[in-house]
Design a protein around this motif. Structure first.
Motif, PDB file in Angstrom:
ATOM      1  N   UNK A  78       0.838  -1.206   0.000  1.00  0.00           N
ATOM      2  CA  UNK A  78       0.000   0.000   0.000  1.00  0.00           C
ATOM      3  C   UNK A  78       0.871   1.255   0.000  1.00  0.00           C
ATOM      4  N   UNK A  79       1.853   1.287   0.896  1.00  0.00           N
ATOM      5  CA  UNK A  79       2.736   2.444   0.988  1.00  0.00           C
ATOM      6  C   UNK A  79       3.643   2.527  -0.228  1.00  0.00           C
ATOM      7  N   UNK A  80       4.176   1.395  -0.666  1.00  0.00           N
ATOM      8  CA  UNK A  80       5.089   1.377  -1.810  1.00  0.00           C
ATOM      9  C   UNK A  80       4.390   1.837  -3.085  1.00  0.00           C
ATOM     10  N   UNK A  81       3.153   1.387  -3.273  1.00  0.00           N
ATOM     11  CA  UNK A  81       2.392   1.790  -4.444  1.00  0.00           C
ATOM     12  C   UNK A  81       2.103   3.282  -4.417  1.00  0.00           C
ATOM     13  N   UNK A  82       1.753   3.781  -3.235  1.00  0.00           N
ATOM     14  CA  UNK A  82       1.507   5.214  -3.094  1.00  0.00           C
ATOM     15  C   UNK A  82       2.784   6.009  -3.381  1.00  0.00           C
ATOM     16  N   UNK A  83       3.924   5.491  -2.906  1.00  0.00           N
ATOM     17  CA  UNK A  83       5.200   6.171  -3.136  1.00  0.00           C
ATOM     18  C   UNK A  83       5.515   6.250  -4.621  1.00  0.00           C
ATOM     19  N   UNK A  84       5.332   5.146  -5.334  1.00  0.00           N
ATOM     20  CA  UNK A  84       5.626   5.135  -6.770  1.00  0.00           C
ATOM     21  C   UNK A  84       4.696   6.091  -7.513  1.00  0.00           C
ATOM     22  N   UNK A  85       3.467   6.152  -7.062  1.00  0.00           N
ATOM     23  CA  UNK A  85       2.515   7.078  -7.674  1.00  0.00           C
ATOM     24  C   UNK A  85       2.955   8.529  -7.421  1.00  0.00           C
ATOM     25  N   UNK A  86       3.386   8.805  -6.196  1.00  0.00           N
ATOM     26  CA  UNK A  86       3.851  10.149  -5.867  1.00  0.00           C
ATOM     27  C   UNK A  86       5.106  10.501  -6.653  1.00  0.00           C
TER      28      UNK A  86
END
Length: 213
Positions: A78-86
């Motif tokens: 969840x956090x990693x996906x959000x980071x890549x999106x950011x």
């Protein structure tokens, strides 16, 4: 299911039982941060904006712990996906600024876009983020095997799944992908065409079936 996943899932659940600025919630968040950072499961890259993007991601996740859905992904995912999106947002912003400086009247109308790119237009939309996470999970798992079966020029290692994981949300340059797979100049030229004609339709099909688009 790993012990780390279970521990983080429980910590998030515990944090959500406490008021936003309470000491108990902050203690849970600090432990989540420690475990996530030390997990080795968070994307890292050497870019000047990485620290800012990571901080923005962390602040968002801390403020939206109630949006986390353990049925969709692990906390680290969840956090990693959000980071890549950011990071994609920061990268796009930087590229647009560079293009604007190089050619003020340049247009990106001819640039192919992922069918689900519009989901990233509103970073604050938790529903859109869940859709993005579900899409990334689908790509990673490839439950029907369609992605791995869609190969470029009889090269099984160059398949839709591998290309999706390289192209979104991090958008690895085509030249870098071509070098990694040791493609000839002609093959390197055809790879983006294969991606647009053979891979992106699979992504759109998934979005339609799920009711996302």
């Amino acid at each position: 299911m790993s012990a780390l996943h279970e521990t983080l899932k429980q910590l998030v659940a515990d944090a959500c039982t406490h008021p936003p600025r309470s000491v108990a919630r902050q203690q849970c968040i600090q432990e989540i941060y420690r475990l996530v950072v030390n997990s080795g499961k968070i994307w890292k890259e050497n870019t000047p904006y990485y620290s800012d993007a990571f901080q923005e991601t962390w602040e968002y996740c801390c403020q939206h712990l109630e949006d986390y859905n353990p049925k969709i992904s692990a906390v680290t995912t969840w956090i990693d996906t959000r980071l890549k999106w950011t990071l994609k947002k920061w990268r796009d912003r930087q590229n647009q600024e560079q293009q604007r400086q190089a050619n003020p009247i340049a247009s990106d109308e001819d640039t192919p876009r992922h069918p689900l790119d519009n989901l990233a237009s509103n970073p604050g939309a938790s529903q859109a983020m869940q859709i993005w996470q579900a899409t990334v999970t689908w790509v990673q798992q490839d439950p029907e095997g369609k992605l791995q079966q869609t190969c470029f020029r009889k090269r099984p290692e160059i398949n839709a799944q591998a290309l999706f994981l390289k192209r979104f949300p991090s958008e690895t340059p085509w030249q870098e992908i071509a070098q990694e797979f040791e493609l000839t100049p002609a093959q390197a030229k055809d790879l983006p065409k294969f991606y647009n004609r053979n891979c992106l339709p699979l992504l759109r099909e998934f979005g339609v079936v799920q009711g996302y688009i």
